[in-house]
Scaffold this motif. Structure first.
Motif, short mmCIF file in Angstrom:
data_model
loop_
_atom_site.label_atom_id
_atom_site.label_comp_id
_atom_site.label_asym_id
_atom_site.label_seq_id
_atom_site.Cartn_x
_atom_site.Cartn_y
_atom_site.Cartn_z
N ILE A 99 41.77 35.35 37.73
CA ILE A 99 41.14 35.51 36.40
C ILE A 99 41.95 36.52 35.60
N PRO A 100 42.54 36.13 34.48
CA PRO A 100 43.29 37.08 33.65
C PRO A 100 42.39 38.25 33.25
N THR A 101 42.80 39.45 33.63
CA THR A 101 41.95 40.63 33.45
C THR A 101 42.70 41.73 32.73
N ALA A 102 42.00 42.38 31.81
CA ALA A 102 42.57 43.49 31.05
C ALA A 102 41.81 44.76 31.37
N VAL A 103 42.50 45.90 31.24
CA VAL A 103 41.83 47.19 31.32
C VAL A 103 41.69 47.72 29.90
N LEU A 104 40.47 48.10 29.54
CA LEU A 104 40.19 48.59 28.19
C LEU A 104 39.88 50.08 28.26
N ALA A 105 40.80 50.89 27.78
CA ALA A 105 40.62 52.34 27.76
C ALA A 105 39.86 52.70 26.49
#
Length: 362
Positions: A230-236
């Protein structure tokens, strides 16, 4: 010279982000508690329980034309959020319900039991034009109440059936419950997830986001999602000057090491009632740093607590905001994040036949 005694800490509700039920901007009357001078010790604050309220929604897909928001359609299975993040930009929405954006927002949660039914009706309309739907723009779709109600799960099942692309932002590891659905959709480029990691400091997390998963749990969630394709991003987000902005690079690095492919950040936003709630929170938890934090925020918002201009509300302006942006650019380049753009595939959208409909034979 007489030594100045330190100010007594103000009381606050343990496990809650807001310290009070600030009056909403549409309320005609307000009330406040004042000491009469007889009481020498602060009264212990009663326990605040969460109340869930059924809401029979008439429609479920919200649309927007904001140029700084990366989606045009969204669904909020709930109103309010028990996570209690004191900075949440969605808090002012509770004022429309004649409730406070303060404690009411995190203790009086509305749920929409007919959400999946409304979504299916909307997706079957002849004039519906498929574009990705963001789950949880004004609430976390995996907040604690989801474990009981399962509304987000039913929405995902409808989207999977219709091959409707979806994006999700969450702070909760409860999303792993729906890993099989999301993994199957991701195989066909129909699902993406962003996990918000505000801080790696557990003590700050408990004060800032009292009922969310801890930093390590969120990083493990990124890892599990990524491992399942699953394409996953980290959101700071949000980055708060002089409070957690020093963690920007560490958050991005931890997210990358956990498997995130993409990253983003957002400078703290304080619209409407969020500004006084955040000031109150600072006075309780970081009284000696409060003025400095608010000074940097105002330097990044044209001298105000907040500016709503689309061109700068997510990243701000001024020296501090520019430095934060440069730090982000350098970090993602060094870590190899955002090296490719991931676009969900809307061409596969296909409403399944309803009961009684004649299917094509050829």
């Amino acid at each position: 010279m007489k030594r100045r005694e330190p100010d007594k800490p103000q009381p606050f509700y343990k496990g809650r982000g807001a310290a009070s039920n600030i009056t909403g901007r549409f309320a005609e009357h307000s009330s406040t508690r004042e000491s009469d001078g007889w009481q020498t010790e602060a009264e212990p604050l009663e326990q605040l329980l969460t109340t869930s309220i059924e809401e029979k929604a008439k429609s479920i897909i919200a649309t927007n034309q904001s140029p700084d928001i990366p989606f045009t359609q969204s669904i909020n299975p709930y109103r309010g959020c028990e996570h209690g993040c004191v900075y949440c930009y969605a808090r002012p929405a509770h004022a429309y319900m004649d409730l406070s954006p303060g404690l009411d927002f995190e203790t009086k949660i509305f749920f929409k039991p007919n959400a999946a039914e409304l979504l299916e009706k909307a997706l079957r309309k002849p004039n519906y034009v498929c574009s990705p739907i963001a789950l949880g723009a004004n609430t976390d779709p995996y907040q604690p109440l989801e474990k009981e109600k399962g509304i987000t799960r039913t929405l995902l099942e409808v989207m999977q059936k219709f091959r409707q692309p979806v994006t999700i932002i969450t702070k909760s590891q409860l999303i792993l419950r729906d890993l099989p659905i999301l993994a199957e959709m991701a195989q066909d480029n129909l699902a993406q997830v962003a996990v918000s990691v505000t801080t790696l400091d557990n003590d700050l997390k408990r004060k800032l986001e009292p009922r969310t998963a801890g930093p390590k749990a969120r990083l493990r969630t990124i890892g599990a999602l990524s491992e399942n394709g699953i394409p996953t991003a980290v959101l700071a987000a949000p980055m708060i000057p002089a409070l957690n902005d020093c963690e920007l690079e560490a958050i991005l690095k931890s997210g990358r090491e956990s498997g995130a492919e993409r990253a983003a950040y957002i400078l703290l936003r304080l619209p409407y009632e969020v500004a006084p709630l955040f000031r109150e929170w600072l006075a309780i938890h970081y009284p000696h740093r409060a003025d400095h934090v608010m000074s940097l925020i105002q330097q990044s918002r044209g001298g105000q607590d907040y500016q709503s201009d689309f061109s700068q509300r997510r990243q701000g302006t001024g020296v501090f905001a520019q430095l934060l942006r440069q730090r982000f650019i350098v970090a993602i380049r060094k870590l190899g994040l955002n090296h490719r753009r991931l676009l969900l595939d809307c061409s596969q959208f296909d409403p399944p036949p309803q009961a009684g409909e004649q299917q094509c034979l050829f």
